[in-house]
Write a protein that holds these residues in place. Sequence first.
Motif, mmCIF file in Angstrom:
data_model
loop_
_atom_site.group_PDB
_atom_site.id
_atom_site.type_symbol
_atom_site.label_atom_id
_atom_site.label_comp_id
_atom_site.label_asym_id
_atom_site.label_seq_id
_atom_site.Cartn_x
_atom_site.Cartn_y
_atom_site.Cartn_z
ATOM 1 N N ALA A 89 0.851 -1.191 0.000
ATOM 2 C CA ALA A 89 0.000 0.000 0.000
ATOM 3 C C ALA A 89 0.886 1.240 0.000
ATOM 4 O O ALA A 89 2.105 1.148 0.178
ATOM 5 N N VAL A 90 0.244 2.376 -0.185
ATOM 6 C CA VAL A 90 0.906 3.653 0.098
ATOM 7 C C VAL A 90 0.658 3.951 1.573
ATOM 8 O O VAL A 90 -0.486 3.910 2.036
ATOM 9 N N TYR A 91 1.731 4.224 2.288
ATOM 10 C CA TYR A 91 1.635 4.503 3.719
ATOM 11 C C TYR A 91 1.762 6.002 3.970
ATOM 12 O O TYR A 91 2.679 6.651 3.435
ATOM 13 N N TYR A 92 0.843 6.505 4.768
ATOM 14 C CA TYR A 92 0.791 7.928 5.076
ATOM 15 C C TYR A 92 0.934 8.143 6.582
ATOM 16 O O TYR A 92 0.371 7.391 7.377
ATOM 17 N N CYS A 93 1.648 9.182 6.965
ATOM 18 C CA CYS A 93 1.601 9.592 8.364
ATOM 19 C C CYS A 93 0.713 10.825 8.469
ATOM 20 O O CYS A 93 0.515 11.565 7.488
ATOM 21 N N ALA A 94 0.168 11.016 9.650
ATOM 22 C CA ALA A 94 -0.772 12.102 9.863
ATOM 23 C C ALA A 94 -0.784 12.456 11.339
ATOM 24 O O ALA A 94 -0.305 11.688 12.179
ATOM 25 N N THR A 95 -1.351 13.623 11.638
ATOM 26 C CA THR A 95 -1.421 14.047 13.026
ATOM 27 C C THR A 95 -2.832 14.496 13.370
ATOM 28 O O THR A 95 -3.559 15.004 12.506
ATOM 29 N N THR A 96 -3.206 14.282 14.619
ATOM 30 C CA THR A 96 -4.520 14.664 15.117
ATOM 31 C C THR A 96 -4.377 15.225 16.517
ATOM 32 O O THR A 96 -3.508 14.800 17.270
ATOM 33 N N PRO A 97 -5.255 16.166 16.881
ATOM 34 C CA PRO A 97 -5.247 16.651 18.262
ATOM 35 C C PRO A 97 -5.963 15.708 19.217
ATOM 36 O O PRO A 97 -5.946 15.919 20.441
ATOM 37 N N LEU A 98 -6.555 14.649 18.696
ATOM 38 C CA LEU A 98 -7.323 13.713 19.494
ATOM 39 C C LEU A 98 -6.439 12.568 19.967
ATOM 40 O O LEU A 98 -5.256 12.522 19.676
ATOM 41 N N GLY A 99 -7.033 11.628 20.686
ATOM 42 C CA GLY A 99 -6.269 10.542 21.272
ATOM 43 C C GLY A 99 -6.002 9.389 20.322
ATOM 44 O O GLY A 99 -6.528 9.344 19.206
ATOM 45 N N VAL A 100 -5.194 8.425 20.773
ATOM 46 C CA VAL A 100 -4.794 7.306 19.927
ATOM 47 C C VAL A 100 -5.949 6.381 19.602
ATOM 48 O O VAL A 100 -5.873 5.591 18.677
ATOM 49 N N GLY A 101 -7.028 6.463 20.358
ATOM 50 C CA GLY A 101 -8.171 5.579 20.108
ATOM 51 C C GLY A 101 -9.028 5.998 18.932
ATOM 52 O O GLY A 101 -9.877 5.221 18.475
ATOM 53 N N ILE A 102 -8.804 7.189 18.428
ATOM 54 C CA ILE A 102 -9.579 7.680 17.290
ATOM 55 C C ILE A 102 -8.912 7.166 16.014
ATOM 56 O O ILE A 102 -7.801 7.578 15.682
ATOM 57 N N VAL A 103 -9.591 6.296 15.278
ATOM 58 C CA VAL A 103 -8.957 5.644 14.129
ATOM 59 C C VAL A 103 -9.471 6.130 12.787
ATOM 60 O O VAL A 103 -8.989 5.686 11.742
ATOM 61 N N GLY A 104 -10.431 7.023 12.781
ATOM 62 C CA GLY A 104 -10.960 7.519 11.518
ATOM 63 C C GLY A 104 -10.029 8.532 10.879
ATOM 64 O O GLY A 104 -9.516 9.436 11.547
ATOM 65 N N ALA A 105 -9.829 8.415 9.584
ATOM 66 C CA ALA A 105 -8.937 9.333 8.874
ATOM 67 C C ALA A 105 -9.431 10.772 8.955
ATOM 68 O O ALA A 105 -8.616 11.707 8.950
ATOM 69 N N ALA A 106 -10.737 10.967 9.047
ATOM 70 C CA ALA A 106 -11.281 12.328 9.077
ATOM 71 C C ALA A 106 -10.846 13.097 10.322
ATOM 72 O O ALA A 106 -10.885 14.338 10.328
ATOM 73 N N ALA A 107 -10.424 12.395 11.349
ATOM 74 C CA ALA A 107 -10.001 13.057 12.589
ATOM 75 C C ALA A 107 -8.583 13.609 12.500
ATOM 76 O O ALA A 107 -8.163 14.363 13.365
ATOM 77 N N TYR A 108 -7.863 13.215 11.470
ATOM 78 C CA TYR A 108 -6.475 13.642 11.295
ATOM 79 C C TYR A 108 -6.460 14.845 10.353
ATOM 80 O O TYR A 108 -7.029 14.783 9.263
ATOM 81 N N ASN A 109 -5.786 15.912 10.759
ATOM 82 C CA ASN A 109 -5.909 17.146 10.002
ATOM 83 C C ASN A 109 -4.683 17.521 9.174
ATOM 84 O O ASN A 109 -4.771 18.425 8.334
ATOM 85 N N TYR A 110 -3.548 16.866 9.368
ATOM 86 C CA TYR A 110 -2.388 17.100 8.517
ATOM 87 C C TYR A 110 -1.850 15.761 8.059
ATOM 88 O O TYR A 110 -1.757 14.814 8.854
#
Length: 121
Positions: A89-110
Amino acid sequence: QVQLVESGGGLVQAGGSLRLSCAASGRTSTMGWFRQSPGKEREFVAAIAWSADRTNYADSVKGRFTISRDNAKNTVYLQMNSLKPEDTAVYYCATTPLGVGIVGAAAYNYWGQGTQVTVSS
């Protein structure tokens, strides 16, 4: 504004290992890795809290992948062992202000631009 740059992808045989890196510029909190293969939705792989005291993994990678971070270098890593063809696959890193339990991509903003991982059988 946060910029993320992934590196470390490549071609590896099944059973092999790769280590992905994600270098960040700017302040980050929870960092995550996602992956996407053709025709599929982007899926959660792993996440790590800023303090590195909490992590979360998708069931499909538990026991094989390890996420870590070095805040002094503002870098997150994904050590991938016992790779399987289905990890391709293509692997992406991302960051979110929320906790590690949030797994939805929409929660990640960068997001980074992604790095290709191909596992041959």
